[in-house]
Design a protein around this motif. Structure first.
Motif, PDB file in Angstrom:
ATOM      1  N   ILE B  55       1.484  -1.348   0.112  1.00 34.90           N
ATOM      2  CA  ILE B  55       0.146  -0.084  -0.056  1.00 34.90           C
ATOM      3  C   ILE B  55       0.616   1.830  -0.098  1.00 34.90           C
ATOM      4  CG2 ILE B  55      -1.544   1.340   1.427  1.00 34.90           C
ATOM      5  CD1 ILE B  55      -3.217  -0.869   1.897  1.00 34.90           C
ATOM      6  N   TRP B  58       2.048   1.366  -3.534  1.00 37.43           N
ATOM      7  CA  TRP B  58       1.359   2.117  -4.301  1.00 37.43           C
ATOM      8  C   TRP B  58       0.732   3.500  -4.190  1.00 37.43           C
ATOM      9  CZ3 TRP B  58      -4.290   2.867  -2.638  1.00 37.43           C
ATOM     10  CH2 TRP B  58      -4.791   2.643  -3.992  1.00 37.43           C
ATOM     11  N   LEU B  59       0.834   4.305  -2.902  1.00 39.29           N
ATOM     12  CA  LEU B  59       0.227   5.946  -2.802  1.00 39.29           C
ATOM     13  C   LEU B  59       1.417   6.486  -3.488  1.00 39.29           C
ATOM     14  CD1 LEU B  59      -1.010   5.168   1.091  1.00 39.29           C
ATOM     15  CD2 LEU B  59      -2.469   5.801  -1.469  1.00 39.29           C
ATOM     16  N   LYS B  62       1.475   6.444  -6.674  1.00 36.02           N
ATOM     17  CA  LYS B  62       0.437   7.453  -7.088  1.00 36.02           C
ATOM     18  C   LYS B  62       1.235   9.405  -7.082  1.00 36.02           C
ATOM     19  CE  LYS B  62      -3.302   5.326  -7.967  1.00 36.02           C
ATOM     20  NZ  LYS B  62      -4.293   5.978  -9.370  1.00 36.02           N
ATOM     21  N   VAL B  63       1.957   9.409  -5.072  1.00 33.39           N
ATOM     22  CA  VAL B  63       2.148  10.757  -4.940  1.00 33.39           C
ATOM     23  C   VAL B  63       3.410  11.464  -6.585  1.00 33.39           C
ATOM     24  CG1 VAL B  63       3.272  12.390  -3.835  1.00 33.39           C
ATOM     25  CG2 VAL B  63       1.745  10.665  -2.876  1.00 33.39           C
ATOM     26  N   MET B  66       1.386  11.662  -9.544  1.00 36.17           N
ATOM     27  CA  MET B  66      -0.020  13.351  -9.522  1.00 36.17           C
ATOM     28  C   MET B  66       1.557  14.388  -9.639  1.00 36.17           C
ATOM     29  SD  MET B  66      -1.888  14.511  -6.829  1.00 36.17           S
ATOM     30  CE  MET B  66      -4.081  14.142  -7.673  1.00 36.17           C
ATOM     31  N   HIS B  70       1.572  17.515 -12.187  1.00 34.83           N
ATOM     32  CA  HIS B  70       1.699  18.797 -12.093  1.00 34.83           C
ATOM     33  C   HIS B  70       2.669  19.231 -12.440  1.00 34.83           C
ATOM     34  CE1 HIS B  70      -1.529  19.951  -8.758  1.00 34.83           C
ATOM     35  NE2 HIS B  70      -1.747  18.558  -8.823  1.00 34.83           N
ATOM     36  N   ALA B  73       2.748  20.642 -16.003  1.00 30.26           N
ATOM     37  CA  ALA B  73       1.308  21.497 -16.210  1.00 30.26           C
ATOM     38  C   ALA B  73       2.626  23.145 -15.903  1.00 30.26           C
ATOM     39  CB  ALA B  73       0.278  21.660 -15.454  1.00 30.26           C
ATOM     40  N   ARG B  74       3.679  22.833 -15.290  1.00 33.41           N
ATOM     41  CA  ARG B  74       3.945  23.971 -15.054  1.00 33.41           C
ATOM     42  C   ARG B  74       5.176  25.379 -15.729  1.00 33.41           C
ATOM     43  NH1 ARG B  74       3.970  26.008  -9.218  1.00 33.41           N
ATOM     44  NH2 ARG B  74       2.669  23.487  -8.142  1.00 33.41           N
ATOM     45  N   LEU B  75       5.670  23.366 -16.459  1.00 36.09           N
ATOM     46  CA  LEU B  75       6.565  23.842 -17.834  1.00 36.09           C
ATOM     47  C   LEU B  75       6.041  24.848 -18.672  1.00 36.09           C
ATOM     48  CD1 LEU B  75       7.935  20.703 -18.702  1.00 36.09           C
ATOM     49  CD2 LEU B  75       9.185  22.078 -17.031  1.00 36.09           C
ATOM     50  N   PRO B  76       6.705  26.373 -19.520  1.00 37.21           N
ATOM     51  CA  PRO B  76       5.671  26.791 -19.662  1.00 37.21           C
ATOM     52  C   PRO B  76       5.572  26.256 -21.112  1.00 37.21           C
ATOM     53  CG  PRO B  76       8.347  27.420 -19.922  1.00 37.21           C
ATOM     54  CD  PRO B  76       8.320  26.578 -18.789  1.00 37.21           C
ATOM     55  N   THR B  77       5.100  26.597 -21.645  1.00 33.00           N
ATOM     56  CA  THR B  77       4.394  26.670 -22.924  1.00 33.00           C
ATOM     57  C   THR B  77       4.790  27.177 -24.394  1.00 33.00           C
ATOM     58  OG1 THR B  77       2.814  28.217 -23.188  1.00 33.00           O
ATOM     59  CG2 THR B  77       1.779  26.168 -22.489  1.00 33.00           C
TER      60      THR B  77
END
Lengths: 197, 81
Positions: B55, B58-59, B62-63, B66, B70, B73-77
């Motif tokens: 467990i 697995w957790l 998962k972290v 995630m 994130h 998503a933070r990287l500049p386009t």
């Protein structure tokens, strides 16, 4: 201090309510399954010790368990797991399309439970009862406990199917019901090996 | 009895654990039964630890997943060519 946000889309992500790492329903079901795993482990251990102490197993005069027909039933149960997994994948893409594979998984599970009940009737007729011997006691306790879990997990899956039909099923609820069913499937081969073989 | 004598008696008792079987069922009639006791003891000891480790792993995965999400998503386009 966090780095400045350069992607404007991320602002929406960060301002959105925090998404949990694992859905609460899934984590709760996993913890419940851990407890139940220890219950089954205790039963398997007790059965192993009692069986190892017996001169003959099954005891004389007691019927042999239907190994071959239960193997077929085992196949149906094991097949339900990948079908449910496939339903989960479809659910993430297009919820409506998951109705059919989920119904198939429920059907396989219902077949397993019904077939088990049919076999029990035969064993009862042959004289294997809860009080006929230690063999009977362990058989009905362990397999009955598993059957109770299978029925409960089936109820959860049927509930999930109904919610999906109404398009109100959340990923967490689906995951919770699926984890419970995977647990039922995972425990069965151990029980079959220890009790039937 | 002196403390030294008590200590020696205790140390000697440790050498003969078979004589101190307090549990009325902790004896083996057959070799298979003895191995069943050992096997189930190991099984019941290792299983909860294995589950907790599973467990936890697995957790953690998962972290990390995630965090990677994130981070991506933070990287500049990249600027359009």
């Amino acid at each position: 201090m966090s780095a400045p946000i350069t992607n404007p889309e991320l602002e929406l992500v960060d301002e959105a309510p925090g998404r949990p790492v694992v859905e609460s329903a899934v984590l709760g079901t996993v913890l419940f399954c851990v407890v139940e795993a220890m219950l089954f482990a205790g039963l398997v251990s007790a059965h192993t010790i009692v069986r190892s102490n017996a001169v003959e197993w099954p005891p004389p005069g007691q019927p042999r368990l239907p190994i071959e027909s239960t193997l077929l039933n085992t196949a149906a149960l094991l097949l339900s797991a990948p079908v449910l997994f496939y339903a989960g994948r479809v659910f993430r893409r297009n919820r409506r399309d998951a109705l059919r594979p989920l119904a198939l998984a429920i059907g396989l599970g219902a077949f397993f439970v019904a077939f088990q009940g049919y076999e029990w009737l035969g064993l009862l007729r042959e004289g294997l009862t809860l009080t006929s011997s230690q063999h009977g006691s362990f058989f009905y306790l362990m397999i009955g406990m598993h059957a109770a879990h299978a029925v409960a997990a089936l109820v959860a899956l049927v509930w999930a199917w109904q919610r999906l039909f109404d398009l109100r099923l959340t990923p967490g609820a689906f995951g919770g019901a699926a984890v419970f069913w995977y647990f039922v499937v995972a425990v069965w081969p151990v029980l079959y090996w220890r009790v039937y073989l | 009895m002196s403390r030294a004598a008590l200590a020696i008696a205790f140390a000697l008792a440790l050498l003969v654990p078979g004589a101190a079987e307090a549990c009325s069922v902790c004896f083996s009639t057959t070799e298979e039964n003895r191995w069943a006791f050992i096997g189930t003891t190991v099984f019941m000891s290792v299983l909860p630890l294995g589950i907790l480790f599973g467990i936890g792993t697995w957790l953690r995965s998962k972290v990390l997943e995630m965090e990677r999400h994130h981070e991506a998503a933070r990287l500049p386009t990249p600027p359009a060519p």
